[in-house]
Design a protein around this motif. Sequence first.
Motif, PDB file in Angstrom:
ATOM      1  N   GLU A  54      22.765 -12.373 -17.465  1.00 42.12           N
ATOM      2  CA  GLU A  54      21.605 -13.171 -17.070  1.00 42.12           C
ATOM      3  C   GLU A  54      21.127 -12.800 -15.671  1.00 42.12           C
ATOM      4  N   ARG A  55      22.030 -12.348 -14.827  1.00 41.75           N
ATOM      5  CA  ARG A  55      21.633 -11.908 -13.481  1.00 41.75           C
ATOM      6  C   ARG A  55      20.755 -10.664 -13.531  1.00 41.75           C
ATOM      7  N   ASP A  56      20.893  -9.891 -14.620  1.00 48.46           N
ATOM      8  CA  ASP A  56      20.120  -8.664 -14.781  1.00 48.46           C
ATOM      9  C   ASP A  56      18.625  -8.963 -14.772  1.00 48.46           C
ATOM     10  N   GLY A  57      18.238 -10.125 -15.292  1.00 49.58           N
ATOM     11  CA  GLY A  57      16.843 -10.529 -15.247  1.00 49.58           C
ATOM     12  C   GLY A  57      16.021 -10.115 -16.449  1.00 49.58           C
ATOM     13  N   ASP A  58      16.553  -9.305 -17.353  1.00 52.05           N
ATOM     14  CA  ASP A  58      15.795  -8.887 -18.536  1.00 52.05           C
ATOM     15  C   ASP A  58      16.188  -9.774 -19.713  1.00 52.05           C
ATOM     16  N   PRO A  59      15.323 -10.723 -20.097  1.00 48.47           N
ATOM     17  CA  PRO A  59      15.685 -11.643 -21.175  1.00 48.47           C
ATOM     18  C   PRO A  59      15.808 -10.963 -22.542  1.00 48.47           C
ATOM     19  N   ASP A  60      15.294  -9.751 -22.664  1.00 42.50           N
ATOM     20  CA  ASP A  60      15.355  -9.030 -23.932  1.00 42.50           C
ATOM     21  C   ASP A  60      16.408  -7.922 -23.932  1.00 42.50           C
ATOM     22  N   SER A  61      17.319  -7.941 -22.987  1.00 43.69           N
ATOM     23  CA  SER A  61      18.299  -6.857 -22.905  1.00 43.69           C
ATOM     24  C   SER A  61      19.291  -6.935 -24.068  1.00 43.69           C
ATOM     25  N   PHE A  62      19.730  -5.775 -24.493  1.00 42.17           N
ATOM     26  CA  PHE A  62      20.701  -5.702 -25.583  1.00 42.17           C
ATOM     27  C   PHE A  62      22.005  -6.382 -25.175  1.00 42.17           C
ATOM     28  N   ASP A  63      22.447  -6.174 -23.927  1.00 42.15           N
ATOM     29  CA  ASP A  63      23.691  -6.786 -23.465  1.00 42.15           C
ATOM     30  C   ASP A  63      23.618  -8.307 -23.545  1.00 42.15           C
ATOM     31  N   LEU A  64      22.490  -8.864 -23.154  1.00 45.01           N
ATOM     32  CA  LEU A  64      22.327 -10.318 -23.192  1.00 45.01           C
ATOM     33  C   LEU A  64      22.375 -10.824 -24.641  1.00 45.01           C
ATOM     34  N   ALA A  65      21.716 -10.128 -25.530  1.00 45.28           N
ATOM     35  CA  ALA A  65      21.739 -10.527 -26.944  1.00 45.28           C
ATOM     36  C   ALA A  65      23.143 -10.412 -27.522  1.00 45.28           C
ATOM     37  N   ARG A  66      23.822  -9.342 -27.181  1.00 43.46           N
ATOM     38  CA  ARG A  66      25.179  -9.121 -27.712  1.00 43.46           C
ATOM     39  C   ARG A  66      26.140 -10.207 -27.243  1.00 43.46           C
ATOM     40  N   VAL A  67      26.103 -10.529 -25.946  1.00 44.98           N
ATOM     41  CA  VAL A  67      27.039 -11.533 -25.437  1.00 44.98           C
ATOM     42  C   VAL A  67      26.690 -12.916 -25.964  1.00 44.98           C
ATOM     43  N   ARG A  68      25.410 -13.215 -26.121  1.00 43.83           N
ATOM     44  CA  ARG A  68      25.034 -14.517 -26.692  1.00 43.83           C
ATOM     45  C   ARG A  68      25.526 -14.642 -28.125  1.00 43.83           C
ATOM     46  N   GLY A  69      25.413 -13.558 -28.891  1.00 45.54           N
ATOM     47  CA  GLY A  69      25.904 -13.576 -30.269  1.00 45.54           C
ATOM     48  C   GLY A  69      27.406 -13.784 -30.333  1.00 45.54           C
ATOM     49  N   ASN A  70      28.142 -13.091 -29.467  1.00 45.82           N
ATOM     50  CA  ASN A  70      29.601 -13.236 -29.451  1.00 45.82           C
ATOM     51  C   ASN A  70      30.019 -14.630 -29.000  1.00 45.82           C
ATOM     52  N   LEU A  71      29.325 -15.156 -27.994  1.00 39.00           N
ATOM     53  CA  LEU A  71      29.636 -16.513 -27.526  1.00 39.00           C
ATOM     54  C   LEU A  71      29.324 -17.532 -28.622  1.00 39.00           C
ATOM     55  N   ALA A  72      28.216 -17.358 -29.311  1.00 35.67           N
ATOM     56  CA  ALA A  72      27.866 -18.282 -30.408  1.00 35.67           C
ATOM     57  C   ALA A  72      28.931 -18.244 -31.500  1.00 35.67           C
ATOM     58  N   MET A  73      29.444 -17.059 -31.786  1.00 32.72           N
ATOM     59  CA  MET A  73      30.488 -16.937 -32.800  1.00 32.72           C
ATOM     60  C   MET A  73      31.752 -17.693 -32.369  1.00 32.72           C
ATOM     61  N   ALA A  74      32.106 -17.580 -31.096  1.00 35.28           N
ATOM     62  CA  ALA A  74      33.294 -18.280 -30.594  1.00 35.28           C
ATOM     63  C   ALA A  74      33.090 -19.795 -30.651  1.00 35.28           C
ATOM     64  N   LEU A  75      31.907 -20.253 -30.263  1.00 35.07           N
ATOM     65  CA  LEU A  75      31.623 -21.685 -30.292  1.00 35.07           C
ATOM     66  C   LEU A  75      31.583 -22.210 -31.729  1.00 35.07           C
ATOM     67  N   ARG A  76      31.011 -21.421 -32.629  1.00 34.38           N
ATOM     68  CA  ARG A  76      30.950 -21.829 -34.036  1.00 34.38           C
ATOM     69  C   ARG A  76      32.349 -21.983 -34.626  1.00 34.38           C
ATOM     70  N   SER A  77      33.261 -21.101 -34.233  1.00 38.88           N
ATOM     71  CA  SER A  77      34.616 -21.179 -34.789  1.00 38.88           C
ATOM     72  C   SER A  77      35.327 -22.449 -34.344  1.00 38.88           C
ATOM     73  N   GLU A  78      34.856 -23.048 -33.273  1.00 36.41           N
ATOM     74  CA  GLU A  78      35.428 -24.315 -32.811  1.00 36.41           C
ATOM     75  C   GLU A  78      34.541 -25.497 -33.181  1.00 36.41           C
ATOM     76  N   SER A  79      33.580 -25.266 -34.068  1.00 32.03           N
ATOM     77  CA  SER A  79      32.648 -26.294 -34.545  1.00 32.03           C
ATOM     78  C   SER A  79      31.870 -26.943 -33.411  1.00 32.03           C
ATOM     79  N   ARG A  80      31.540 -26.152 -32.415  1.00 34.02           N
ATOM     80  CA  ARG A  80      30.761 -26.647 -31.270  1.00 34.02           C
ATOM     81  C   ARG A  80      29.324 -26.167 -31.432  1.00 34.02           C
ATOM     82  N   TYR A  81      28.656 -26.693 -32.443  1.00 31.24           N
ATOM     83  CA  TYR A  81      27.332 -26.225 -32.827  1.00 31.24           C
ATOM     84  C   TYR A  81      26.255 -26.599 -31.814  1.00 31.24           C
ATOM     85  N   ALA A  82      26.405 -27.726 -31.148  1.00 27.15           N
ATOM     86  CA  ALA A  82      25.386 -28.186 -30.211  1.00 27.15           C
ATOM     87  C   ALA A  82      25.240 -27.235 -29.027  1.00 27.15           C
ATOM     88  N   GLU A  83      26.338 -26.610 -28.655  1.00 25.68           N
ATOM     89  CA  GLU A  83      26.275 -25.682 -27.510  1.00 25.68           C
ATOM     90  C   GLU A  83      25.611 -24.395 -27.942  1.00 25.68           C
TER      91      GLU A  83
END
Length: 167
Positions: free
Chosen positions: A138-167
């Motif tokens: 996020e510090r990179d400043g490019d909201p469309d960066s591949f790295d940002l999309a990749r980390v958001r996807g991985n974080l969402a997967m981790a949160l989903r596995s703990e049933s933390r859907y709201a986050e």
Amino acid sequence: GGARVTAALARGRQRRARAVALAAAAFAVLRACLVVVDAARAAELADAASRNTEAWPEATTADRARALHAKARIALGKRDYAGARQYSDLELALVRPIADSDPKAEFDALMLSGGANWGLDHVEAAEAAYRQALALAERDGDPDSFDLARVRGNLAMALRSESRYAE
């Protein structure tokens, strides 16, 4: 005396340039091996690169971190999650002090750490690594960066596995 010093400096620059070119070539071959999924050959090259980097007195912290990163990626690809975590932990220890000058190195190490912890079913540790990587992306400043999309996807997967859907 001055000519000898100048010649010695020139030889040193040539040796360094040759070593950098060899290291770059080794990493290019390593990437190619990873693409064609020749894990055994990739592991051999990563081990050789690591040994050469450690033996090279002029190797920088970033050089050593890149060698560990390659080993961690190979371990992760082989589903050796414990090995991948070990290498990524070592890599993180190296890149954290140079993170201001090379935030991408820290981001990449955190992503590998997250993947290794995910594979070991250490979801909280994976989430922590992904959150740190997210802050860097996020510090990179490019909201469309591949790295940002990749980390958001991985974080969402981790949160989903703990049933933390709201986050």
